[in-house]
Design a protein around this motif. Structure first.
Motif, mmCIF file in Angstrom:
data_model
loop_
_atom_site.group_PDB
_atom_site.id
_atom_site.type_symbol
_atom_site.label_atom_id
_atom_site.label_comp_id
_atom_site.label_asym_id
_atom_site.label_seq_id
_atom_site.Cartn_x
_atom_site.Cartn_y
_atom_site.Cartn_z
ATOM 1 N N GLY A 178 -9.127 6.873 -2.389
ATOM 2 C CA GLY A 178 -7.742 7.153 -2.720
ATOM 3 C C GLY A 178 -7.527 7.868 -4.036
ATOM 4 O O GLY A 178 -8.437 8.510 -4.576
ATOM 5 N N ASP A 179 -6.311 7.750 -4.533
ATOM 6 C CA ASP A 179 -5.914 8.418 -5.776
ATOM 7 C C ASP A 179 -5.647 7.329 -6.807
ATOM 8 O O ASP A 179 -4.552 6.769 -6.835
ATOM 9 C CB ASP A 179 -4.643 9.249 -5.546
ATOM 10 N N TYR A 333 5.279 11.123 -4.762
ATOM 11 C CA TYR A 333 4.187 10.923 -5.720
ATOM 12 C C TYR A 333 4.631 11.524 -7.048
ATOM 13 O O TYR A 333 4.675 10.823 -8.057
ATOM 14 C CB TYR A 333 2.847 11.577 -5.308
ATOM 15 N N GLN A 340 0.058 3.761 -6.954
ATOM 16 C CA GLN A 340 -0.917 4.297 -5.987
ATOM 17 C C GLN A 340 -2.164 3.436 -5.876
ATOM 18 O O GLN A 340 -2.967 3.630 -4.979
ATOM 19 C CB GLN A 340 -1.326 5.720 -6.382
ATOM 20 N N LEU A 341 -2.328 2.493 -6.798
ATOM 21 C CA LEU A 341 -3.501 1.623 -6.720
ATOM 22 C C LEU A 341 -3.237 0.393 -5.865
ATOM 23 O O LEU A 341 -4.127 -0.097 -5.194
ATOM 24 C CB LEU A 341 -3.947 1.198 -8.129
ATOM 25 N N ALA A 344 -0.633 2.084 -1.953
ATOM 26 C CA ALA A 344 -0.905 3.504 -1.689
ATOM 27 C C ALA A 344 -0.140 4.025 -0.474
ATOM 28 O O ALA A 344 0.124 5.229 -0.368
ATOM 29 C CB ALA A 344 -2.401 3.732 -1.522
ATOM 30 N N TRP A 345 0.234 3.118 0.439
ATOM 31 C CA TRP A 345 0.950 3.548 1.643
ATOM 32 C C TRP A 345 2.289 4.189 1.319
ATOM 33 O O TRP A 345 2.780 5.030 2.056
ATOM 34 C CB TRP A 345 1.174 2.345 2.582
ATOM 35 N N GLU A 348 1.276 7.830 0.312
ATOM 36 C CA GLU A 348 0.416 8.482 1.317
ATOM 37 C C GLU A 348 0.965 8.344 2.737
ATOM 38 O O GLU A 348 0.885 9.279 3.531
ATOM 39 C CB GLU A 348 -1.012 7.915 1.270
ATOM 40 N N LEU A 399 -6.815 -0.782 -4.409
ATOM 41 C CA LEU A 399 -7.832 0.131 -3.837
ATOM 42 C C LEU A 399 -9.207 -0.522 -3.788
ATOM 43 O O LEU A 399 -9.986 -0.289 -2.865
ATOM 44 C CB LEU A 399 -7.947 1.392 -4.712
ATOM 45 N N TYR A 408 -9.316 2.317 4.318
ATOM 46 C CA TYR A 408 -8.260 2.789 3.408
ATOM 47 C C TYR A 408 -7.364 3.819 4.113
ATOM 48 O O TYR A 408 -6.132 3.724 4.075
ATOM 49 C CB TYR A 408 -8.886 3.382 2.139
ATOM 50 N N THR A 412 -3.436 3.017 4.842
ATOM 51 C CA THR A 412 -2.427 3.715 4.035
ATOM 52 C C THR A 412 -1.845 4.937 4.751
ATOM 53 O O THR A 412 -0.635 5.077 4.847
ATOM 54 C CB THR A 412 -3.001 4.124 2.667
#
Ligand SMILES: [Zn+2]
Length: 478
Positions: A178-179, A333, A340-341, A344-345, A348, A399, A408, A412
């Motif tokens: 992920g990011d 975003y 995002q940690l 994340a859904w 994303e 994450l 993941y 997400t």
């Protein structure tokens, strides 16, 4: 009325205070010299001067962050993500670190050495200048930070960036899934010096190019205000631009490429994505958007504020869909931030949904239906693995808790996209778009969460809390 106990003393103190205030204002303007101090809000401001040396693949930089403390704290935490891109976690050398011109103690820590703690007594609502000089050795790899196989240099994640302060410093390490980024809206003023024959593309706008200093070099001056993360790319690429007129502004869309055989169509996809999403969710928040073709290992693309990287792929259709996906991230975003940690859904899932909703809104409902069916099949095959590999369908989790990248992606991207398509089906397109418009408007330049999403739907008369929590807690049967 105050007591007039000593007029002479008061005048002397006043003069001293005025001098100190003037000195402080001058210092702040120097630290962030493109933004008028009176216009500034409390968001961080980065002023970076960097030079990239092709021979050694090294970036040498001098950076100042104008930082207003949210609360009293005995330290500031910064992410030094650059270390995640070298096997021995030592890509970045911090040459000096000062706060308000005083050298301070600091510690580099975390399992991948991507966290830096600077020791200093910060006082709530006071503004500081965090200055550092550093060098970054770029790996030769198709990564977010690196010299790619095709020669394009991806220059993201190179700068020390303030961790988010949320009642305490967020000390998340980098993650290969992920990011792993969670940034506050910030402004960036960057001068990048490179060889004269190298092209530069970046977040924000290039506001000037100067040929100065060493012969054969140029300095590109960049201004990127109100974005979450700053990104650049440098290399021998071609570029095309087109303007798109939105409701209240004109946006310049740039497309930089080196191997794309259909650059005009690729630019056109970026332009139509900006136009379609602006119509559906509210105008794009910046005045420029730059898409750069560049290799990324194990990823179709990567989003930054007003700048995205898109990796070449044998399927041109999926390349175009990646352009649309990364463009949708400018809403979900960049403008509307989220954790995002841990969730994340939220960006994303909505962005993946938008990738195919773009086709629906452009009149190709078949493409949207086919994509959602494919996503549903893919998610079903992952969720069927539950008993054997411990697949976990809960969506609000860190994450680091995902066992595989496949898990993941399934939780997400796929499950997230299916949730948004379910909501669309339940409330209808008109209310769905109105709710997302509200979500965009209410959370622009801020951080949204599951509750913010539900609140936006409530304004349209729909209480979706139990539906969303059923999906995120994995109690709903899908
Ligand atoms: Zn994405």
């Amino acid at each position: 009325m105050s007591k007039n106990f000593n007029n002479k003393k008061i005048r002397a103190v006043s003069l001293l205070v005025c001098s100190l205030i003037c000195a402080a204002i001058c210092l702040l303007i120097t630290a962030c010299n493109r933004k008028d101090a009176t216009e500034r809000d409390s968001s961080p401001c980065y002023d970076i001067s960097a030079e990239y040396d092709v021979e050694t693949s090294t970036l040498s930089a001098s950076q100042e962050i104008l930082y207003t403390a949210r609360q009293d704290s005995d330290c500031a935490v910064l992410h030094i993500y650059a270390n995640a891109f070298s096997q021995s976690y030592n890509a970045i050398d911090i040459l000096s670190l000062q706060i308000d011109r005083q050298t301070v103690d600091y510690e580099i820590y975390g399992e991948d050495r991507t966290l830096l703690k600077a020791i200093y007594p910060f006082i709530e609502n006071s503004t500081y200048i965090i200055s550092c000089k550093y060098t970054v050795r770029l790996p030769h790899s198709d990564s977010r930070l690196g010299v790619t196989e095709d020669g394009i240099v991806n220059l993201t994640c190179f700068y020390p960036v303030l961790a988010r302060y949320d009642g305490g410093w967020r000390e998340d390490c980098y993650s290969s899934f992920g990011d792993p980024f969670f940034s506050d809206i910030s402004s960036f003023y960057v001068n990048l010096t490179v060889d004269e024959n190298i092209n530069v593309a970046s977040s924000g706008e290039i506001v000037g190019v100067e040929r100065r200093g060493a012969k054969g070099k140029k300095t590109v001056e960049i201004s990127a205000e109100n974005i979450r993360d700053f990104g650049m790319a440098a290399g021998q690429f071609e570029s095309l631009s087109e303007s798109v007129r939105l409701h209240e502004k004109e946006v310049t869309v740039n497309y930089c490429y080196y191997s794309d055989k259909n650059p005009t169509a690729s630019l056109e996809r970026a332009v139509s994505s900006i136009a379609v999403f602006s119509q559906a969710f509210g105008d794009y928040s910046h005045s420029s958007f730059t898409v750069v073709e560049s290799n990324l290992q194990n990823a179709g693309g990567m989003e930054y504020g007003s700048f995205v990287l898109v990796s070449p792929t044998p399927s041109y259709e999926s390349y175009l869909d990646t352009i649309t996906h990364e463009t949708a991230h400018q809403w979900w975003y960049d403008a509307v931030g989220s954790d995002q940690l841990n969730s994340a859904w939220l960006d994303e899932g909505l962005t993946e949904f938008c990738t195919y909703y773009f086709h629906y809104l452009s009149g190709d409902r078949t493409a949207h239906t086919a994509a959602m069916s494919e996503i549903s099949r893919s998610y079903s095959s992952f969720s069927a693995l539950k008993p054997t590999v411990g697949f976990d369908g809960r969506m609000n989790r860190h994450l680091s808790t995902y066992l595989t990248e496949g898990e993941y992606v399934a939780v997400t991207y796929y499950k997230g996209a299916l949730l948004f398509d379910t909501l669309r089906t339940l409330v209808g397109d008109e209310k769905f778009q109105a709710a997302l418009k509200q979500y965009y408007k209410d959370n622009m330049l801020s951080i949204a969460n599951e509750q913010s999403l539900c609140s936006a739907f409530k304004t349209q008369g729909y209480d979706i809390e139990s539906i969303v929590s059923g999906w995120t807690n994995d109690t709903a049967i899908i």
